[in-house]
Design a protein around this motif. Sequence first.
Motif, PDB file in Angstrom:
ATOM      1  N   UNK A  78      -1.124  10.770   4.775  1.00 56.28           N
ATOM      2  CA  UNK A  78      -0.394  10.882   3.499  1.00 56.28           C
ATOM      3  C   UNK A  78      -0.497   9.605   2.662  1.00 56.28           C
ATOM      4  N   UNK A  79      -0.207   8.421   3.260  1.00 57.52           N
ATOM      5  CA  UNK A  79      -0.303   7.191   2.471  1.00 57.52           C
ATOM      6  C   UNK A  79      -1.713   6.917   1.942  1.00 57.52           C
ATOM      7  N   UNK A  80      -2.744   7.392   2.654  1.00 59.22           N
ATOM      8  CA  UNK A  80      -4.115   7.160   2.164  1.00 59.22           C
ATOM      9  C   UNK A  80      -4.293   7.876   0.820  1.00 59.22           C
ATOM     10  N   UNK A  81      -3.870   9.130   0.804  1.00 58.60           N
ATOM     11  CA  UNK A  81      -4.022   9.914  -0.437  1.00 58.60           C
ATOM     12  C   UNK A  81      -3.113   9.359  -1.534  1.00 58.60           C
ATOM     13  N   UNK A  82      -1.913   8.957  -1.140  1.00 57.15           N
ATOM     14  CA  UNK A  82      -0.998   8.353  -2.117  1.00 57.15           C
ATOM     15  C   UNK A  82      -1.626   7.076  -2.698  1.00 57.15           C
ATOM     16  N   UNK A  83      -2.252   6.300  -1.819  1.00 56.57           N
ATOM     17  CA  UNK A  83      -2.934   5.076  -2.256  1.00 56.57           C
ATOM     18  C   UNK A  83      -4.062   5.384  -3.220  1.00 56.57           C
ATOM     19  N   UNK A  84      -4.776   6.480  -2.952  1.00 59.89           N
ATOM     20  CA  UNK A  84      -5.879   6.855  -3.850  1.00 59.89           C
ATOM     21  C   UNK A  84      -5.367   7.233  -5.237  1.00 59.89           C
ATOM     22  N   UNK A  85      -4.201   7.888  -5.260  1.00 67.69           N
ATOM     23  CA  UNK A  85      -3.634   8.314  -6.550  1.00 67.69           C
ATOM     24  C   UNK A  85      -3.032   7.114  -7.280  1.00 67.69           C
ATOM     25  N   UNK A  86      -2.314   6.271  -6.527  1.00 69.94           N
ATOM     26  CA  UNK A  86      -1.592   5.172  -7.178  1.00 69.94           C
ATOM     27  C   UNK A  86      -2.445   3.915  -7.353  1.00 69.94           C
ATOM     28  N   UNK A  87      -3.543   3.821  -6.591  1.00 68.16           N
ATOM     29  CA  UNK A  87      -4.393   2.626  -6.648  1.00 68.16           C
ATOM     30  C   UNK A  87      -4.816   2.247  -8.056  1.00 68.16           C
ATOM     31  N   UNK A  88      -5.424   3.176  -8.807  1.00 60.85           N
ATOM     32  CA  UNK A  88      -5.862   2.812 -10.163  1.00 60.85           C
ATOM     33  C   UNK A  88      -4.701   2.331 -11.048  1.00 60.85           C
ATOM     34  N   UNK A  89      -3.518   2.950 -10.872  1.00 62.99           N
ATOM     35  CA  UNK A  89      -2.355   2.530 -11.667  1.00 62.99           C
ATOM     36  C   UNK A  89      -1.941   1.102 -11.289  1.00 62.99           C
ATOM     37  N   UNK A  90      -1.970   0.821  -9.992  1.00 57.39           N
ATOM     38  CA  UNK A  90      -1.593  -0.521  -9.535  1.00 57.39           C
ATOM     39  C   UNK A  90      -2.583  -1.558 -10.047  1.00 57.39           C
ATOM     40  N   UNK A  91      -3.862  -1.233  -9.945  1.00 59.33           N
ATOM     41  CA  UNK A  91      -4.915  -2.145 -10.387  1.00 59.33           C
ATOM     42  C   UNK A  91      -4.744  -2.470 -11.879  1.00 59.33           C
ATOM     43  N   UNK A  92      -4.571  -1.396 -12.667  1.00 56.33           N
ATOM     44  CA  UNK A  92      -4.434  -1.551 -14.113  1.00 56.33           C
ATOM     45  C   UNK A  92      -3.159  -2.331 -14.460  1.00 56.33           C
ATOM     46  N   UNK A  93      -2.062  -1.945 -13.798  1.00 53.91           N
ATOM     47  CA  UNK A  93      -0.781  -2.592 -14.101  1.00 53.91           C
ATOM     48  C   UNK A  93      -0.815  -4.070 -13.732  1.00 53.91           C
ATOM     49  N   UNK A  94      -1.412  -4.358 -12.593  1.00 56.72           N
ATOM     50  CA  UNK A  94      -1.492  -5.761 -12.163  1.00 56.72           C
ATOM     51  C   UNK A  94      -2.248  -6.598 -13.194  1.00 56.72           C
ATOM     52  N   UNK A  95      -3.400  -6.064 -13.601  1.00 58.74           N
ATOM     53  CA  UNK A  95      -4.232  -6.858 -14.519  1.00 58.74           C
ATOM     54  C   UNK A  95      -3.589  -6.975 -15.910  1.00 58.74           C
ATOM     55  N   UNK A  96      -2.923  -5.892 -16.337  1.00 59.27           N
ATOM     56  CA  UNK A  96      -2.241  -5.967 -17.645  1.00 59.27           C
ATOM     57  C   UNK A  96      -1.110  -6.991 -17.590  1.00 59.27           C
ATOM     58  N   UNK A  97      -0.347  -6.940 -16.480  1.00 59.92           N
ATOM     59  CA  UNK A  97       0.773  -7.875 -16.351  1.00 59.92           C
ATOM     60  C   UNK A  97       0.267  -9.309 -16.274  1.00 59.92           C
TER      61      UNK A  97
END
Lengths: 497, 169
Positions: free
Chosen positions: A432-451
Motif C-alpha cells: 500500500x505505501x509503495x502505491x501511495x508513494x507513487x501517487x504522492x511522490x510527484x506532489x512531494x517533489x514539486x512542493x519541496x522544490x517550490x518551497x
Amino acid sequence: MMEALGYFFMSWLDVKMVLLTAVGTFAGIYIGAIPGLSVTMAVSILISFTFRWDINEALALISGIYLGGVYGGSRSAILLNIPGAPAAIATGLDGYPLAKLGEAGQAIGLTTVVSVYGGFIGILALAIAAPAVADLALMFGPREYLLLAFWGILLVGSLSGQSLSKGIFAGALGALIACVGLDPMTGENRLTFGSLQMSAGISYVAAMIGFFGVAEVIAQIHQLDLKPVKQNVSKIIPSWGLLKKYLPLATRTSGIGVVVGALPGAGGDIAALMAYDHAKRTVKNPSRPFGEGAYEGLVAPESANNAAVGGAYIPMMTLGIPGDAVTAVIIGALYIHGLKPGPMLMIETPHLFWFVVGSLTLANIFLLIFGLTGIKIFAKIVETPKPVLLPLILVLSAVGAYAINNNPVDVYWMLGFGVLGYFLKMYGFQVGPVVLGMILGPMMDRSYRQAMMATNNDGWLFVTEFFTTPLSAIILAAVVFTLVSQTQWWKRLRGLN
Amino acid sequence: MSTNPPRLPGELSFMALVVVFSAFMLWTSFRISKFDSISSPGVFPMFCAGLMLVTGLMSLRQAWKASPSADTHQTVFQQFVIQLAPLKLILFVALIVGYMLALEVTGFLFSSYAFLLMSMQVLGSKKIVVNLWVSALVLFCIFIVFRTAFSVVLPAGSLLGPYTPEFLK
C-alpha cells in the motif's frame, strides 16, 4: 444549494448512471467477498479500462465497486471464515462463530444494515466536511502539502504493517519509482539509465495492477488448499428491535470510521479494528462474549469500515491526498481523466464533488438491496475454486496493464512489480505505501522544490519556516507524533509492549 | 524476551539486496545533478533513496537480530523453496512470463487460452473438460466486454495476426 442538489441527483436521474452504479455495487460485493480479490485490485484493473469513458460514468462505477467491496468482505468472513478483504478481518472474529451457531442469516442481515448506516454517516460527513476542509486547504502552500504527503505515507506505513522502517521504505520506494522519467520542471532525465522507454516514466496503473493484482494472485498460491466451511443461511432481514439495540454503538463506531478513514493513508481495515477494539472496551454486557458470536463484534467493524469510505474521500477530494489505497487508485483515475484532485477541484468543478456524493449515496441504497438478497447465488460464486479463479485474474490484469497505453512494456512492468510485491509482502513490507508513494511522490517533489525556491534556496530559512508558520507547525507536530508513537519508548510509556 | 517474529528463509539475503539496491539508487540519484543546488532535480530522488538506505539498513538489522526458523532439519534453501517459492508457484510465474512474451507473438486470444488451460492444470484443477469450457467461456466474455464496452484493442499477434479473422482482432 439548489445547484449542489442538482449535481447530487445527476447520477440518480440518468438511467445509464443508475445502471453503472448498480452494476458496480453488485460486482463490488462479489469482488470483496471472493477471497483473493480485493477492491483495490479491481479498481486498479478497472481504471485502465474506463479511461476512455466520461469521468462521471467511471466514477459512478468505481463508487459502487468501492462501497460494495468494503461490505462484501464481511459475507465470506461470516459464511466461510475467510475474510474477503482486510477490512473484514475483525468481522470474522464474531461473524463465523455466529454462523456456527446457526445465525448466519441474522448476522448477514444485521451486517448489511449497519454497513449501509455507516456508509450514510460517512457520506454525510463527506458532504459536510469536505467543503470546509477545501476552504482551509486554500491556505495551504507547498510546505504544507509536502508535510501532508509525508504524513500520509508515514501513517499508512506505520498503521498498515508491523514495522515502521519497512513502511517508510515502501513509501520511499514508491516515491522513487515516481521519479523515473523526465523531470517535470527541467525536462532532465532522472533514473532512466539511458533508456528511451523509461524516459516516459513508469505507468503507475501498471505498477498498481502489479502490486495489488499480480502479487496477490501469486501469494494466493499458498492457500490453494484452503477449504471454505459452508453454512446454511435463513432469515436475513433483521428485526427492528435488534437494529434499535445496536444503533447507538453503530453511530459511535461510524464516527470512528469517518475519522480514521479521513486520516491520510489510514483506511477501512484500520477503522474496523479500532472500532472492534472500542466495542470490546465499552460494551459492558455483549450479547455473547466477544469472539464467541457477539453481535456487537459485527456491528462495530462493519459500520466503521463503510463509514471510512466517505471519510477517505475527504482528503482525496479536498487535498489530493488519498485516505486509503483505493482512493490512491481513484486519484490515479482522476489524473488520467485530466483532473487534479485538491481544493481547486472543489472550486472549479463542484459538480464533480456533488456527483461523487450522489453516486455514493445511490450505491449505498443498492448495497441495502443487494446485501439482503441473492445469498444462495452468492454462496456458489464465492466458492469458485482458486485454481480456476487465479489465472482468470491474471488474464484480466494483463489486459488492464496493456490497455492503458497499448504497450506491452507496461505488461512487463506489471509482472516485475507483481513479483517484487510478492516478496515484499512475504518479508513483511506492505505494498500500500509503495502505491501511495507513487501517487504522492510527484506532489512531494514539486512542493519541496517550490518551497525551497520560495526561500531562494536558503536551507536554514526553509527549515525554520516549518516552525514559524502555524499551519506547517501543526502538521509537523502530527508528523512528529506519528513517528514518536511508533518508538519503543512511547509504547513502553503507554504500557503497550 | 524477544517478541520479534522468527526470520523467514531468505529474509537476510533479501534485506541485504534491498540495502545494495538502495545504495545503488542513491548513487544513481546523486549523479543526476550532484549537489548543484538544493532544489535541483536530483535532490528528491536522493532523499528517497537515502531514506530507503537508512530504513533498509534498519530492516536488515531487525532480520539479523531475529532468530531463524526453528526447523533445523532443512537447509535455508530448502526452507525457502517450501515456504516462499514452492514448485507450483515457480511454474505459475514461469507460465505468466511465457504468456506475457506470447501475447505479442500469438495474440491475445490464443495465448490467453493456452495460459488459462495450462495454469489451471498446474494449480490443480484436474477436470480438463471443465477447464476447456470455462477458459473458452470466460475468454469469450472478456473479449466481448472489453472490445465493445471498454474499446480495448487487444494484441492480435505478429505470428497469428495476419491469419486471424477481423472480428477476432
